[in-house]
Design a protein around this motif. Structure first.
Motif, PDB file in Angstrom:
ATOM      1  N   UNK A  44       0.864  -1.171   0.000  1.00  0.00           N
ATOM      2  CA  UNK A  44       0.000   0.000   0.000  1.00  0.00           C
ATOM      3  C   UNK A  44       0.907   1.228   0.000  1.00  0.00           C
ATOM      4  N   UNK A  45       0.816   2.046  -1.062  1.00  0.00           N
ATOM      5  CA  UNK A  45       1.753   3.157  -1.230  1.00  0.00           C
ATOM      6  C   UNK A  45       1.662   4.138  -0.060  1.00  0.00           C
ATOM      7  N   UNK A  46       0.442   4.459   0.368  1.00  0.00           N
ATOM      8  CA  UNK A  46       0.282   5.408   1.470  1.00  0.00           C
ATOM      9  C   UNK A  46       0.905   4.899   2.748  1.00  0.00           C
ATOM     10  N   UNK A  47       0.621   3.650   3.080  1.00  0.00           N
ATOM     11  CA  UNK A  47       1.172   3.067   4.298  1.00  0.00           C
ATOM     12  C   UNK A  47       2.688   2.955   4.212  1.00  0.00           C
ATOM     13  N   UNK A  48       3.196   2.555   3.044  1.00  0.00           N
ATOM     14  CA  UNK A  48       4.641   2.434   2.861  1.00  0.00           C
ATOM     15  C   UNK A  48       5.321   3.795   2.985  1.00  0.00           C
ATOM     16  N   UNK A  49       4.685   4.838   2.447  1.00  0.00           N
ATOM     17  CA  UNK A  49       5.264   6.183   2.506  1.00  0.00           C
ATOM     18  C   UNK A  49       5.280   6.704   3.933  1.00  0.00           C
ATOM     19  N   UNK A  50       4.182   6.507   4.660  1.00  0.00           N
ATOM     20  CA  UNK A  50       4.148   6.950   6.061  1.00  0.00           C
ATOM     21  C   UNK A  50       5.253   6.271   6.865  1.00  0.00           C
ATOM     22  N   UNK A  51       5.417   4.967   6.638  1.00  0.00           N
ATOM     23  CA  UNK A  51       6.466   4.238   7.343  1.00  0.00           C
ATOM     24  C   UNK A  51       7.849   4.723   6.962  1.00  0.00           C
ATOM     25  N   UNK A  52       8.044   5.022   5.675  1.00  0.00           N
ATOM     26  CA  UNK A  52       9.329   5.524   5.194  1.00  0.00           C
ATOM     27  C   UNK A  52       9.698   6.826   5.893  1.00  0.00           C
ATOM     28  N   UNK A  53       8.747   7.758   5.946  1.00  0.00           N
ATOM     29  CA  UNK A  53       8.998   9.049   6.580  1.00  0.00           C
ATOM     30  C   UNK A  53       9.241   8.877   8.079  1.00  0.00           C
ATOM     31  N   UNK A  54       8.412   8.076   8.721  1.00  0.00           N
ATOM     32  CA  UNK A  54       8.531   7.857  10.167  1.00  0.00           C
ATOM     33  C   UNK A  54       9.915   7.324  10.526  1.00  0.00           C
ATOM     34  N   UNK A  55      10.356   6.309   9.827  1.00  0.00           N
ATOM     35  CA  UNK A  55      11.652   5.697  10.145  1.00  0.00           C
ATOM     36  C   UNK A  55      12.809   6.654   9.837  1.00  0.00           C
ATOM     37  N   UNK A  56      12.726   7.378   8.725  1.00  0.00           N
ATOM     38  CA  UNK A  56      13.812   8.280   8.335  1.00  0.00           C
ATOM     39  C   UNK A  56      13.969   9.423   9.337  1.00  0.00           C
ATOM     40  N   UNK A  57      12.861  10.047   9.712  1.00  0.00           N
ATOM     41  CA  UNK A  57      12.921  11.166  10.651  1.00  0.00           C
ATOM     42  C   UNK A  57      13.346  10.676  12.037  1.00  0.00           C
ATOM     43  N   UNK A  58      12.834   9.519  12.442  1.00  0.00           N
ATOM     44  CA  UNK A  58      13.230   8.963  13.738  1.00  0.00           C
ATOM     45  C   UNK A  58      14.734   8.671  13.760  1.00  0.00           C
ATOM     46  N   UNK A  59      15.254   8.135  12.663  1.00  0.00           N
ATOM     47  CA  UNK A  59      16.692   7.849  12.588  1.00  0.00           C
ATOM     48  C   UNK A  59      17.499   9.148  12.654  1.00  0.00           C
ATOM     49  N   UNK A  60      17.032  10.171  11.981  1.00  0.00           N
ATOM     50  CA  UNK A  60      17.719  11.468  12.005  1.00  0.00           C
ATOM     51  C   UNK A  60      17.798  11.995  13.439  1.00  0.00           C
TER      52      UNK A  60
END
Length: 385
Positions: free
Chosen positions: A349-365
Motif C-alpha cells: 500500500x503506497x500510502x502506508x509504505x510512505x508513512x512508514x518511510x517518513x517515520x523511520x527516516x525522521x526517527x533515525x535522524x
C-alpha cells in the motif's frame, strides 16, 4: 428564545470550569447553526437508521434528551475567579450566573463546538423540518439541558472526551480528535506563517504554510500515538491506542506546565519552518498528508522517549538549518521522491509504505542527533521497507 445558567462546577483534573445550563430548542439550534459544517470532518451524521427515526418520533412527542456537551471559546468568564476550585460544591451567586449567562448568550456560532451530541442535534433539526408549521413554535419552546466547558483549551478537552468515551466506544479515536479540531485550530492559529484551511473554505494548498485542519487533526493523533497509521480497524489495536493516548495526555496534564500543548505546537512550528525552507518548488512535500503523519509520529515518538527527547531540539534545529542552506536537495526530498516512486504497488500500500518511510527516516535522524544527512536516513529507511 430562552437560555438560563443554573450552576457552575470545577474539574480539578483538567483545571477548567463547566457551566450547567438550560435552553429552549430555538436558542440551541440558533447558537449551533453551522456547527455541523465546522465539524464536518468528524464522523458522518447518521441519517435514516431506525434508532434515530425512533428518536425523531419521540422528540415530536416531547421527550427529554440527555444533556448535550458544548465547548464555548472567547467569552468573558472572569466571574469564575471568585470561586475556589477546591470547593467541592460551588454555590454561585445569581449575579455571577447572570454574567456567565450573558457572556455565553453573546457568543457566536463560530465560537461554539458540539463536543457530545452531534447526532442529537441533527435529530432536532430533522424533526423541526418534518413538523407542520403550526407545530413548530411549541417544539422550539421545549427545554434542553446543556453542559458547557468555558474557554477550555484543546488538550484538556481531548483528554476529557477520550476518557468519557473509552468505556462506551461509540466512535473511533480519530473521530473524537476530529470533533475537537476547532479547538486545535484555535490553539495553533497564532503560530508564525500558518494558514489553517477548513473544509468549508473549499480551498486547496497552493503555498507553504497552508495546512488543512483535517491534516492537523490527524497529525495530532499520529503525534500522540507515536504511529503514522491513524486509521485503526482492529478493535484491540484501537483500544490500546486510546489507552496510550489517555496515559500520555494524563501525564502531561498532571505536570501543569503545558508540556503536551507546547510539544505539539513545537512540532507544528518546526514543520512550518521546514515548509518555508523548501519553498514553492517543493510545496507538494508537506502538502502530502502521508508525509505530515510520518513526521508527526516520529517527533511524537522522540518527544515521549526519555533517551531521545533531549536530542530532539538539537536534531530539529540541524534539520531546519540544513534545509535552509541546501538549495539543490533540501531535506533530501528528491531522494525521497525516487524511493517513493520505486514502491511496488502490487505488493504494498503506497500510502502506508510512505508513512512508514517518513517515520523511520525522521526517527533515525533524531536518533543520530542531526549528524547524519537526511539523504542517508531516507536510504536507510528504504532498506527496511
Amino acid at each position: 428564545m430562552r437560555f438560563e445558567v443554573v450552576g457552575i462546577d470545577y474539574d480539578n483534573r483538567i483545571n477548567n470550569f463547566m457551566v450547567s445550563a438550560r435552553a429552549d430548542y430555538e436558542w440551541y439550534l440558533n447558537k449551533t447553526q453551522g456547527s455541523e459544517e465546522n465539524l464536518a470532518i468528524q464522523r458522518d451524521v447518521i441519517k435514516g437508521t431506525k434508532p434515530y427515526k425512533n428518536l425523531r418520533a419521540d422528540l415530536k412527542m416531547g421527550c427529554i434528551l440527555p444533556a448535550i456537551v458544548l465547548a464555548v471559546r472567547n467569552i468573558d468568564a472572569s466571574v469564575t475567579e471568585n470561586y475556589d476550585p477546591l470547593e467541592g460544591f460551588i454555590v454561585a451567586s445569581r449575579d455571577h450566573l447572570d454574567a456567565l449567562q450573558s457572556a455565553i448568550g453573546d457568543a457566536t456560532p463560530k465560537d461554539i463546538d458540539i463536543v457530545d451530541g452531534l447526532q442529537r442535534t441533527n435529530a432536532l433539526r430533522q424533526t423541526f423540518d418534518e413538523l407542520e408549521e403550526g407545530d413548530k413554535p411549541t417544539f422550539l419552546a421545549r427545554s434542553l439541558r446543556l453542559e458547557i466547558w468555558v474557554n477550555i483549551q484543546f488538550f484538556p478537552l481531548a483528554y476529557r472526551m477520550l476518557l468519557l468515551n473509552a468505556g462506551q466506544r461509540p466512535m473511533s479515536m480519530k473521530h473524537q480528535i476530529d470533533i475537537l479540531s476547532g479547538g486545535l485550530a484555535e490553539d495553533l492559529q497564532d503560530l508564525e506563517g500558518i494558514e489553517i484551511i477548513r473544509l468549508k473554505d473549499h480551498k486547496r494548498r497552493i503555498k507553504p504554510g497552508q495546512f488543512h485542519l483535517s491534516s492537523l487533526a490527524q497529525a495530532f493523533q499520529a503525534w500522540m500515538q507515536r504511529s503514522p497509521n491513524v486509521d485503526r480497524t482492529n478493535l484491540v489495536v484501537e483500544t490500546m491506542a486510546v489507552d496510550e493516548a489517555l496515559d500520555s495526555l494524563g501525564i502531561d496534564l498532571s505536570d501543569n506546565d503545558g508540556n503536551q500543548r507546547d510539544g505539539f505546537r513545537q512540532f507544528v512550528d518546526w514543520m512550518l519552518q521546514l515548509d518555508r525552507a523548501l519553498g514553492d518548488s517543493q510545496n507538494r512535500f508537506f502538502g502530502n498528508d502521508t508525509v505530515v503523519l510520518g513526521f508527526a509520529a516520529a517527533i511524537g515518538f522522540a518527544h515521549k522517549n526519555e533517551t531521545l527527547q533531549d536530542r530532539l531540539p538539537t536534531a530539529m534545529a540541524a534539520m531546519i538549518a540544513s534545509a535552509q542552506s541546501d538549495t539543490e536537495n533540501p531535506l533530501g526530498v528528491l531522494t525521497f521522491d525516487q524511493i517513493r516512486r520505486s514502491v511496488d504497488t502490487k505488493r504494498s500500500n503506497v500510502g502506508e509504505a510512505t508513512r512508514g518511510l517518513v517515520f523511520r527516516a525522521v526517527r533515525e535522524y533524531i536518533m543520530q542527533g542531526g549528524t547524519s544527512p537526511m539523504i542517508e536516513c531516507w536510504t536507510q529507511s528504504a532498506s527496511m521497507m
